[in-house]
Each structure stands twice: as C-alpha cells, then as structure tokens.
Design an enzyme around this catalytic site. Sequence first.
Site, PDB file in Angstrom:
ATOM      1  N   ASP A 124       0.625  -1.612   0.076  1.00 45.24           N
ATOM      2  CA  ASP A 124       0.086  -0.251   0.207  1.00 45.24           C
ATOM      3  C   ASP A 124       0.680   1.345  -0.018  1.00 45.24           C
ATOM      4  O   ASP A 124       2.089   1.424   0.757  1.00 45.24           O
ATOM      5  CB  ASP A 124      -0.876  -0.520   0.972  1.00 45.24           C
ATOM      6  CG  ASP A 124      -0.483   0.392   2.901  1.00 45.24           C
ATOM      7  OD1 ASP A 124       0.223  -0.745   2.332  1.00 45.24           O
ATOM      8  OD2 ASP A 124      -0.935   0.778   3.645  1.00 45.24           O
ATOM      9  N   GLU A 170       0.276  -1.530   5.842  1.00 43.79           N
ATOM     10  CA  GLU A 170       1.522  -1.112   6.406  1.00 43.79           C
ATOM     11  C   GLU A 170       0.938   0.549   6.767  1.00 43.79           C
ATOM     12  O   GLU A 170       1.392   0.978   7.661  1.00 43.79           O
ATOM     13  CB  GLU A 170       2.926  -1.045   6.052  1.00 43.79           C
ATOM     14  CG  GLU A 170       4.184  -0.555   6.900  1.00 43.79           C
ATOM     15  CD  GLU A 170       4.931   0.377   7.015  1.00 43.79           C
ATOM     16  OE1 GLU A 170       5.616   1.014   8.070  1.00 43.79           O
ATOM     17  OE2 GLU A 170       3.897   1.546   6.194  1.00 43.79           O
TER      18      GLU A 170
END
Length: 300
Positions: free
Chosen positions: A110, A175
């Site tokens: 991400d 994350e």
Amino acid sequence: MEKLCNFNHEFIIVHLLLFASLLSFTNPTPSPTQDEQSQIISRFQEYLRINTSQPSPDYKKSTQFILTLAESLSLETQVIEFVQGKPLVILKWPGSDLSLPSILLNSHTDVVPSESSKWDYHPFGAHIDENGNIFARGSQDMKCVGMQYMEAVRRLKASGFQPKRSLYLSFVPDEEIGGHDGLEKLAQSDVFKNMNVDIILDEGLASPNENYRLFYGERTPWWLVIKATGAPGHGAKLYDNSAMENLFKSIESIRRFRASQFDLVKAGLKGEGEVISVNMAFLKAGTPSPTLMQNPWRNG
Ligand SMILES: *[C@@H]1O[C@H](CO)[C@@H](O)[C@H](O)[C@H]1NC(C)=O
Ligand SMILES: [Zn+2]
C-alpha cells in the site's frame, strides 16, 4: 546500478545485489543488458501504476501482479487473508539445507494518498522523464524495495545460484495504517513460526547514489490520545479554564520533550533511531458555530 526515479522526496536507486552478502553469494552476475534493464524498469512501472493508495488500495491487482512475477521466477506462492480483502502474498525460494533458519525480505504494497492536481505527473502514471527519473507514489515507499528483491532473485536464479537457506519474500497490506491486518497478524501466526525466520530485511531509506546504507533497530509506536475538557463559554467572551487552555499545557510539555530529543540529534549526540520521536498527528477541537473563535483548528 540504475537510476530509476526522482519525485520530490521520492527517489531511489535500484541495487540489484542488495542482499547478495546475506545469501553468501560469490559468483558475480554479469551486468544486465540494455534490454534487460528496460524490462526491469517496465516491471517496476507496472507495479507503480497499480493504485494501492490508502484508504482503498487495489490489492486484487497488486496480488495478481506479484503472483505473475513469482510464477515467472518459479517461486512457491501463498496468499493469506487473515482479514478478508487484505491479502499477504508470501513467496518462497526453498534452500538446499532446510534445517537452516530462513531469510525474509518484507515490503508493503500500500501507499499513502496523493492529490494528483498537486503533482507534475499523475501519481500512478509512472512517467519517465528525459533524465530517467520515474514519477510515482510508492516509487520510494516502498514498491522500489519489493521490486529490488524480485529483480535480485531473478538475477541470482539466472546465474544458477542456489541458496542454502530458504528465502521468503512477503508483500503485505496496510502498513501505512498500522499493519494490524497485515504483518502484525502474520507475526502472530503459525505460518510465521513455521517459516523459521532468522533475519528480516524491511523498509529503509532509498539511496540517491551508489551507497546502500543499512539500518537496524527496533521502534515501537505508541498512540497517545489526549482529551482536554474545560469550561464552556461564548466565543466572544474571555473566561478561565477553557478546554483549549488545558490542552495547551499538555502540548507544551510534549513540545519541550520533543525539542530536547531533537536537540540531541541536531548536536550529533544521538542517531535518529536512538531518540523518542513525538509528533502530533491529528487535532480536533471546538464545535463549529457562528459564534466567534469556536473552531480555530481542524486537522492540525
Ligand atoms: C486511487 O484509488 C482511489 C480509490 O479507488 C481513488 O479514490 C483515488 O482517486 C485514486 N487515486 C488516483 C490518483 O487516481
Ligand atoms: Zn513504507
């Protein structure tokens, strides 16, 4: 060594032999040909073009992309969703000595949000300018690292290298929002236990030159929520003991602590990883109303 991208703070150098020493790799592989280099860059661009922006990352596409690459490298693949819709892709290159602990190379898929109107080029366009700089969200943090791992594996495989230890590559979700549904769940799982990991390489700083710096350390986040209460009052009046005044007392003492830690870094007495960093991430205050000065800050 190829210069790949450069956007404001997002710039990287791909270092294809990043973890060669960890793998006790001795045969130097030949430098990639022009054609191989352009394929490496195309693969990187393809990954960058997948919009994995929080808060709604396209994990379907990133998973598919990683699996396709993994197949081309004949790596074992596993997709785990500890939480539905949040896939972790784990790749394995089995070692020749299965009794040895393994190596894990981790990266997250991400990226943080971006406002395309404020960019010179679209954040998911992966545009390359005439100097070879690639512009994209995630070019530094940290799709470059995931692709460096992949390309390093590709070169090592092409050279006939066989690792003694098993090598794992993990591509994890979320994350940027704490990793609770991603790496955190993996770390607590039997899957992870069975991987018998001895060393993990994770996110670091990208390098704009030939030097690849290694960092090690452990940092723990602590989210502190301060709720200040106080006497209410009309916005046009002055009164004691308002919530805002009370909040300032906390903010001021935290600010002093922050400055004392930062001074140690500025004076060269401590490294960045050796002090406690404190940052105010979010501030919500007041009630919007037509009266004066009720809502001085939002999202501070
Ligand atoms: C990326 O995808 C999200 C969610 O689908 C969307 O809101 C956002 O506008 C996209 N970003 C860009 C720069 O296209
Ligand atoms: Zn990151």
